[in-house]
Design a protein around this motif. Structure first.
Motif, mmCIF file in Angstrom:
data_model
loop_
_atom_site.group_PDB
_atom_site.id
_atom_site.type_symbol
_atom_site.label_atom_id
_atom_site.label_comp_id
_atom_site.label_asym_id
_atom_site.label_seq_id
_atom_site.Cartn_x
_atom_site.Cartn_y
_atom_site.Cartn_z
ATOM 1 N N PHE A 12 0.787 -1.181 0.016
ATOM 2 C CA PHE A 12 0.189 -0.052 0.021
ATOM 3 C C PHE A 12 0.746 1.360 0.005
ATOM 4 N N GLU A 15 0.929 5.551 2.276
ATOM 5 C CA GLU A 15 -0.095 5.590 3.509
ATOM 6 C C GLU A 15 0.479 6.007 4.424
ATOM 7 N N GLU A 16 -0.016 6.998 5.327
ATOM 8 C CA GLU A 16 0.500 7.564 6.411
ATOM 9 C C GLU A 16 -0.307 7.039 7.609
ATOM 10 N N ASN A 17 -1.456 6.139 7.297
ATOM 11 C CA ASN A 17 -2.208 5.619 8.616
ATOM 12 C C ASN A 17 -2.352 4.062 8.640
ATOM 13 N N ASN A 20 -4.985 1.938 6.893
ATOM 14 C CA ASN A 20 -5.165 1.615 5.498
ATOM 15 C C ASN A 20 -4.099 0.581 4.921
ATOM 16 N N SER A 145 -7.477 12.943 6.399
ATOM 17 C CA SER A 145 -6.438 11.811 7.202
ATOM 18 C C SER A 145 -7.114 11.637 8.655
ATOM 19 N N GLN A 160 -12.557 3.125 2.844
ATOM 20 C CA GLN A 160 -12.681 3.626 1.372
ATOM 21 C C GLN A 160 -13.632 4.454 1.360
ATOM 22 N N GLN A 163 -13.502 7.511 3.406
ATOM 23 C CA GLN A 163 -12.664 8.429 3.033
ATOM 24 C C GLN A 163 -13.062 9.298 1.775
#
Length: 254
Positions: A12, A15-17, A20, A145, A160, A163
């Motif tokens: 992935f 992605e910073e989280n 996810n 975010s 998804q 978001q």
């Protein structure tokens, strides 16, 4: 240094989280599963693990030096060297990253359960390595975010779509027609129509955002569907989450 071999990964990117970076049971048959020939395994402290899993900032230089060019991928029967990649664990969870030659974890993946268990066995009884995290920008959650608590308990599809709904709401807030906010708030909560008529655009926005930020339901999905109608980019994302998906592939590897 510890190494793992023949590792299945499902990258992935950007992605910073951590929510996810999907767990194995949420992998889909159309995901691009890759096989890593060899990759270092690093036992790290909780702080660094969380930093890698839930952020997108520069990794400690000493960590990058330790793992430099120690990973190999198989591509077209050739062994290709990867600049900076590793499996990291804090003894409780596992994540894999590849920097794509940069200094931050651009691509991240979970592992299949059998290989995750092997990680825990390999580091059992061992002390984690200490790496200093340089001074970094404090991470802040916002509408594009969301914090982990706002995604807790949701499926991959629901995350998804949530978001997507937040993207549409953010666009609505900054559109040239702010009066539409009251219309969409009425769609969301028609029983409040008498009150909504008296609200300013800002008040309506706060009510709409505050009402949709928690959980996920058929009401969220219906609002999302209506909000994105006629917007090709958003509709493409929507359609991508509404075809049949299967998470049953690769079970033989478990």
């Amino acid at each position: 240094m510890l190494y793992m071999h023949d590792l299945w990964v499902n990258w992935f990117e950007g992605e910073e989280n951590g929510y996810n970076i999907c767990r194995f049971h949420e992998w889909r048959k159309e995901d691009g599963i890759e096989l890593i020939d060899q990759i270092p395994l690093v036992h790290v402290e909780d702080e660094l693990f969380d930093f890698i899993e839930n952020d997108l900032q520069d990794l400690p230089l000493s960590l990058l030096q330790d793992i430099h060019r120690r990973t190999y991928m198989k591509k077209n029967q050739e062994r290709v060297t990867v600049e900076y990649a590793a499996v990291v664990t804090n003894g409780k969870d596992v994540i894999v990253f590849d920097t794509l030659g940069y200094t931050l974890p651009v691509k991240k993946s979970r592992l299949i359960p059998r290989q995750e268990r092997l990680v825990f066995e390999m580091v059992e009884g061992k002390r984690p390595e200490h790496y200093n995290i340089e001074a970094t920008a404090v991470k802040e959650h916002h509408i594009l975010s969301l914090g982990p608590d706002k995604m807790s308990g949701l499926t991959r599809r629901e995350r998804q779509l949530k978001q997507l709904l937040m993207m549409a709401l953010d666009q609505l807030k900054h559109s040239d027609h702010p009066e539409e906010i009251r219309y969409w708030l009425t769609e969301w909560d028609p029983a409040q129509y008498p009150l909504i008529k008296e609200m300013t655009n800002e008040e309506a926005w706060d009510h709409l955002y505050g009402g949709t930020i928690q959980g996920w339901s058929s009401y969220h999905e219906e609002l999302c569907k209506k909000l994105i109608k006629g917007q090709p980019f958003f509709e493409t994302i929507w359609q991508g989450e509404h075809h049949d998906v299967s998470t049953q592939h690769l079970k033989s590897q478990n």
